[in-house]
Design a protein around this motif. Sequence first.
Motif, PDB file in Angstrom:
ATOM      1  N   TYR A  31      -8.661  -4.112   4.207  1.00 25.29           N
ATOM      2  CA  TYR A  31      -9.302  -4.028   2.893  1.00 25.29           C
ATOM      3  C   TYR A  31     -10.483  -3.077   2.857  1.00 25.29           C
ATOM      4  O   TYR A  31     -11.622  -3.469   2.660  1.00 25.29           O
ATOM      5  CB  TYR A  31      -9.662  -5.436   2.397  1.00 25.29           C
ATOM      6  N   LEU A  32     -10.179  -1.784   3.036  1.00 26.47           N
ATOM      7  CA  LEU A  32     -11.133  -0.734   2.691  1.00 26.47           C
ATOM      8  C   LEU A  32     -11.426  -0.803   1.194  1.00 26.47           C
ATOM      9  O   LEU A  32     -10.667  -1.402   0.423  1.00 26.47           O
ATOM     10  CB  LEU A  32     -10.561   0.625   3.063  1.00 26.47           C
ATOM     11  N   ASP A  33     -12.534  -0.193   0.773  1.00 25.64           N
ATOM     12  CA  ASP A  33     -12.961  -0.331  -0.622  1.00 25.64           C
ATOM     13  C   ASP A  33     -11.877   0.067  -1.618  1.00 25.64           C
ATOM     14  O   ASP A  33     -11.739  -0.549  -2.672  1.00 25.64           O
ATOM     15  CB  ASP A  33     -14.210   0.525  -0.875  1.00 25.64           C
ATOM     16  N   GLU A  34     -11.107   1.104  -1.314  1.00 28.00           N
ATOM     17  CA  GLU A  34     -10.116   1.605  -2.265  1.00 28.00           C
ATOM     18  C   GLU A  34      -8.740   0.974  -2.065  1.00 28.00           C
ATOM     19  O   GLU A  34      -7.774   1.339  -2.749  1.00 28.00           O
ATOM     20  CB  GLU A  34      -9.997   3.130  -2.168  1.00 28.00           C
ATOM     21  N   ALA A  35      -8.617   0.028  -1.137  1.00 25.81           N
ATOM     22  CA  ALA A  35      -7.312  -0.557  -0.823  1.00 25.81           C
ATOM     23  C   ALA A  35      -6.785  -1.392  -1.984  1.00 25.81           C
ATOM     24  O   ALA A  35      -7.508  -2.212  -2.552  1.00 25.81           O
ATOM     25  CB  ALA A  35      -7.414  -1.427   0.430  1.00 25.81           C
ATOM     26  N   PRO A  36      -5.504  -1.231  -2.353  1.00 28.62           N
ATOM     27  CA  PRO A  36      -4.916  -2.127  -3.356  1.00 28.62           C
ATOM     28  C   PRO A  36      -4.849  -3.551  -2.821  1.00 28.62           C
ATOM     29  O   PRO A  36      -4.688  -3.779  -1.619  1.00 28.62           O
ATOM     30  CB  PRO A  36      -3.499  -1.555  -3.559  1.00 28.62           C
ATOM     31  N   LEU A  37      -4.983  -4.508  -3.719  1.00 24.65           N
ATOM     32  CA  LEU A  37      -4.848  -5.908  -3.343  1.00 24.65           C
ATOM     33  C   LEU A  37      -3.422  -6.163  -2.849  1.00 24.65           C
ATOM     34  O   LEU A  37      -2.454  -5.721  -3.448  1.00 24.65           O
ATOM     35  CB  LEU A  37      -5.145  -6.791  -4.561  1.00 24.65           C
ATOM     36  N   ARG A  38      -3.318  -6.851  -1.734  1.00 24.69           N
ATOM     37  CA  ARG A  38      -2.069  -7.330  -1.128  1.00 24.69           C
ATOM     38  C   ARG A  38      -1.415  -6.322  -0.208  1.00 24.69           C
ATOM     39  O   ARG A  38      -1.126  -6.627   0.935  1.00 24.69           O
ATOM     40  CB  ARG A  38      -1.084  -7.809  -2.208  1.00 24.69           C
ATOM     41  N   THR A  39      -1.138  -5.101  -0.632  1.00 15.91           N
ATOM     42  CA  THR A  39      -0.503  -4.116   0.239  1.00 15.91           C
ATOM     43  C   THR A  39      -0.821  -2.706  -0.244  1.00 15.91           C
ATOM     44  O   THR A  39      -0.991  -2.466  -1.442  1.00 15.91           O
ATOM     45  CB  THR A  39       1.026  -4.307   0.279  1.00 15.91           C
ATOM     46  N   SER A 140      -4.170  -3.217  -7.938  1.00 20.33           N
ATOM     47  CA  SER A 140      -5.397  -3.922  -8.305  1.00 20.33           C
ATOM     48  C   SER A 140      -6.417  -3.721  -7.193  1.00 20.33           C
ATOM     49  O   SER A 140      -6.068  -3.750  -6.009  1.00 20.33           O
ATOM     50  CB  SER A 140      -5.121  -5.417  -8.486  1.00 20.33           C
ATOM     51  N   TYR A 141      -7.674  -3.512  -7.579  1.00 18.00           N
ATOM     52  CA  TYR A 141      -8.754  -3.330  -6.599  1.00 18.00           C
ATOM     53  C   TYR A 141      -9.733  -4.504  -6.612  1.00 18.00           C
ATOM     54  O   TYR A 141     -10.866  -4.391  -6.159  1.00 18.00           O
ATOM     55  CB  TYR A 141      -9.505  -2.023  -6.895  1.00 18.00           C
ATOM     56  N   LEU A 142      -9.268  -5.630  -7.106  1.00 22.13           N
ATOM     57  CA  LEU A 142     -10.104  -6.815  -7.204  1.00 22.13           C
ATOM     58  C   LEU A 142     -10.525  -7.315  -5.819  1.00 22.13           C
ATOM     59  O   LEU A 142      -9.752  -7.270  -4.868  1.00 22.13           O
ATOM     60  CB  LEU A 142      -9.326  -7.922  -7.924  1.00 22.13           C
ATOM     61  N   ARG A 143     -11.768  -7.792  -5.743  1.00 17.98           N
ATOM     62  CA  ARG A 143     -12.286  -8.432  -4.536  1.00 17.98           C
ATOM     63  C   ARG A 143     -12.977  -9.738  -4.928  1.00 17.98           C
ATOM     64  O   ARG A 143     -13.426  -9.897  -6.075  1.00 17.98           O
ATOM     65  CB  ARG A 143     -13.306  -7.529  -3.821  1.00 17.98           C
ATOM     66  N   PRO A 144     -13.106 -10.682  -3.996  1.00 14.98           N
ATOM     67  CA  PRO A 144     -13.864 -11.897  -4.300  1.00 14.98           C
ATOM     68  C   PRO A 144     -15.321 -11.551  -4.582  1.00 14.98           C
ATOM     69  O   PRO A 144     -15.890 -10.648  -3.971  1.00 14.98           O
ATOM     70  CB  PRO A 144     -13.745 -12.731  -3.012  1.00 14.98           C
ATOM     71  N   VAL A 190       8.665  11.380 -14.992  1.00 13.35           N
ATOM     72  CA  VAL A 190       7.311  11.956 -15.010  1.00 13.35           C
ATOM     73  C   VAL A 190       6.331  10.805 -15.186  1.00 13.35           C
ATOM     74  O   VAL A 190       6.503   9.970 -16.084  1.00 13.35           O
ATOM     75  CB  VAL A 190       7.151  12.988 -16.135  1.00 13.35           C
ATOM     76  N   ASN A 191       5.302  10.770 -14.355  1.00 12.83           N
ATOM     77  CA  ASN A 191       4.394   9.636 -14.322  1.00 12.83           C
ATOM     78  C   ASN A 191       2.946  10.094 -14.470  1.00 12.83           C
ATOM     79  O   ASN A 191       2.478  10.938 -13.696  1.00 12.83           O
ATOM     80  CB  ASN A 191       4.533   8.886 -12.999  1.00 12.83           C
ATOM     81  N   GLU A 192       2.252   9.533 -15.454  1.00 12.36           N
ATOM     82  CA  GLU A 192       0.821   9.767 -15.607  1.00 12.36           C
ATOM     83  C   GLU A 192       0.067   8.541 -15.126  1.00 12.36           C
ATOM     84  O   GLU A 192       0.342   7.409 -15.546  1.00 12.36           O
ATOM     85  CB  GLU A 192       0.451  10.066 -17.052  1.00 12.36           C
ATOM     86  N   VAL A 193      -0.902   8.775 -14.240  1.00  9.21           N
ATOM     87  CA  VAL A 193      -1.685   7.707 -13.623  1.00  9.21           C
ATOM     88  C   VAL A 193      -3.044   7.629 -14.302  1.00  9.21           C
ATOM     89  O   VAL A 193      -3.674   8.661 -14.558  1.00  9.21           O
ATOM     90  CB  VAL A 193      -1.869   7.986 -12.113  1.00  9.21           C
ATOM     91  N   PHE A 194      -3.505   6.421 -14.579  1.00  8.59           N
ATOM     92  CA  PHE A 194      -4.860   6.248 -15.077  1.00  8.59           C
ATOM     93  C   PHE A 194      -5.375   4.868 -14.646  1.00  8.59           C
ATOM     94  O   PHE A 194      -4.594   3.943 -14.429  1.00  8.59           O
ATOM     95  CB  PHE A 194      -4.928   6.381 -16.602  1.00  8.59           C
ATOM     96  N   GLY A 195      -6.676   4.753 -14.499  1.00  4.83           N
ATOM     97  CA  GLY A 195      -7.254   3.485 -14.083  1.00  4.83           C
ATOM     98  C   GLY A 195      -8.725   3.638 -13.780  1.00  4.83           C
ATOM     99  O   GLY A 195      -9.335   4.698 -14.004  1.00  4.83           O
ATOM    100  N   SER A 196      -9.317   2.585 -13.232  1.00  2.00           N
ATOM    101  CA  SER A 196     -10.744   2.606 -12.931  1.00  2.00           C
ATOM    102  C   SER A 196     -11.059   1.620 -11.822  1.00  2.00           C
ATOM    103  O   SER A 196     -10.270   0.711 -11.523  1.00  2.00           O
ATOM    104  CB  SER A 196     -11.571   2.262 -14.179  1.00  2.00           C
ATOM    105  N   LEU A 197     -12.214   1.819 -11.212  1.00  2.00           N
ATOM    106  CA  LEU A 197     -12.742   0.912 -10.187  1.00  2.00           C
ATOM    107  C   LEU A 197     -14.246   0.787 -10.429  1.00  2.00           C
ATOM    108  O   LEU A 197     -14.915   1.783 -10.704  1.00  2.00           O
ATOM    109  CB  LEU A 197     -12.458   1.445  -8.782  1.00  2.00           C
ATOM    110  N   ARG A 198     -14.765  -0.451 -10.323  1.00  2.00           N
ATOM    111  CA  ARG A 198     -16.189  -0.683 -10.565  1.00  2.00           C
ATOM    112  C   ARG A 198     -16.750  -1.602  -9.486  1.00  2.00           C
ATOM    113  O   ARG A 198     -16.211  -2.678  -9.241  1.00  2.00           O
ATOM    114  CB  ARG A 198     -16.416  -1.307 -11.943  1.00  2.00           C
ATOM    115  N   ARG A 199     -17.826  -1.149  -8.837  1.00  2.00           N
ATOM    116  CA  ARG A 199     -18.554  -1.971  -7.870  1.00  2.00           C
ATOM    117  C   ARG A 199     -19.971  -2.175  -8.388  1.00  2.00           C
ATOM    118  O   ARG A 199     -20.603  -1.238  -8.889  1.00  2.00           O
ATOM    119  CB  ARG A 199     -18.621  -1.294  -6.496  1.00  2.00           C
ATOM    120  N   GLN A 360       1.175  -1.795   7.379  1.00  2.00           N
ATOM    121  CA  GLN A 360       0.062  -1.178   6.658  1.00  2.00           C
ATOM    122  C   GLN A 360      -0.387   0.089   7.375  1.00  2.00           C
ATOM    123  O   GLN A 360      -0.245   0.217   8.589  1.00  2.00           O
ATOM    124  CB  GLN A 360      -1.081  -2.171   6.529  1.00  2.00           C
ATOM    125  N   PRO A 361      -0.954   1.066   6.652  1.00  2.00           N
ATOM    126  CA  PRO A 361      -1.249   2.377   7.253  1.00  2.00           C
ATOM    127  C   PRO A 361      -2.499   2.414   8.123  1.00  2.00           C
ATOM    128  O   PRO A 361      -2.666   3.359   8.891  1.00  2.00           O
ATOM    129  CB  PRO A 361      -1.416   3.283   6.031  1.00  2.00           C
TER     130      PRO A 361
END
Length: 414
Positions: A31-39, A140-144, A190-199, A360-361
């Motif tokens: 679980y690095l900061d940018e890691a997706p939840l679960r995998t 998802s980038y959710l953390r406890p 064709v895929n457009e990606v969008f999203g956000s992360l907040r700490r 996992q990588p």
Amino acid sequence: MGARAIAGISLLAALIAWPGAARAQTKIGQYLDEAPLRTWNTAPFTLAAGLGRGGTSFTRAADPSAALSNPALLPLLPRVSAAVQGFAESASMAKAGPIGTGVFLTDGNVVASSTGLDFAGVAVRAGRWGFALSVCREESYLRPTAYYEESAPAGQNGYLLQWTQTGDLRIVNAAIGGILGHGFSVGLGVNEVFGSLRRSLVEQVTGPGGYEISDTVTQDFRGLFLNGGLLWSPSSRFRAAAVFRTPYARKAAGQSALDYRAPDGNTDIPIDASSKDTARQPLMLGLGGSYDLSPSLTLAVEASYFGWSAYSLDFFGEAQDRGFRNVVRVNAGLEFRQKIPLFGIDFDMPSRVGLIYDPQPVKDPASAYGDITVGTGLAAGRFRLDLAALLGREWGSGNGLIARRIAISLIFQL
């Protein structure tokens, strides 16, 4: 200023250095900061029918999400189909942000959980062609939440420290697939990606000499990639598929706001920064096959290669050391189809089961999940309801992390 206030500022300074020198001495693992939840291996997105079969989706066309896994399946769907899906998922972690790294200590793993809608899409077939448009929540980038509070009588110092991380990544997909003949079909999306992360980190010392320090980092993501596939059906019982997802640069527009306030002295010191960063996402290649063992029983097996060694990340102008390894995920599933009479109506009620080997990588410590999936469904007329569950356990890190996911999808077909 009291001893607790001095300790608080020292602690905050260590957190602001994250993920720099302080993190370099810690093995964060999965679980690095940018890691997706679960995998990390989130592609391709699948609805409940595919999840119940061990996440297999390269050769079976069940709903509009086929455009995300293999758009060559689109001409095999009904004339019109639409789908929505809800989910609930959770994952445990030993370390995340400041949790378990010496700032916030825990007796065991902590858990992050989320629920909501993660897919809506429609597909249309016209002759030998199929078209689809959909949106999904892929990561998802959710953390406890980390929270500590110490109250104090009047005239003495109280203390509060809170850290949160939220965010997700969504994909809008537009795809086309066509039948070539001789058992072959092909498709492209064709895929457009969008999203956000907040700490966010907030530290407060109340009482004499008190202060408040807040540190908020937000990132808005954008990106564009292609996915596609080839399907070969040499007989009515056997299908084979090859799929791809191109590497792409996920652009991040970052904002950082650090603010120090000392209410007693009317002090307010803001420090703002912005950055344009990039996370280079890997190539994904997949091969799969399915075989009808009987008219009512199908076996599907797939392997997906993720070129994570090419992954790189810049965070506010600084290159982050990741050094990931390439991995191959293996999915296998069975689907048993049967009809059951209810209220004078014959319902289709499939039963599904599957296994996933999901390495996992992250190299140090190297780890992988072993997942078990189950699923079922109920269909009559133009509607179908699918339900699936995944339970995974990680090995390699020594932390015994657990991953869970439940998906419920509703499909309408004409």
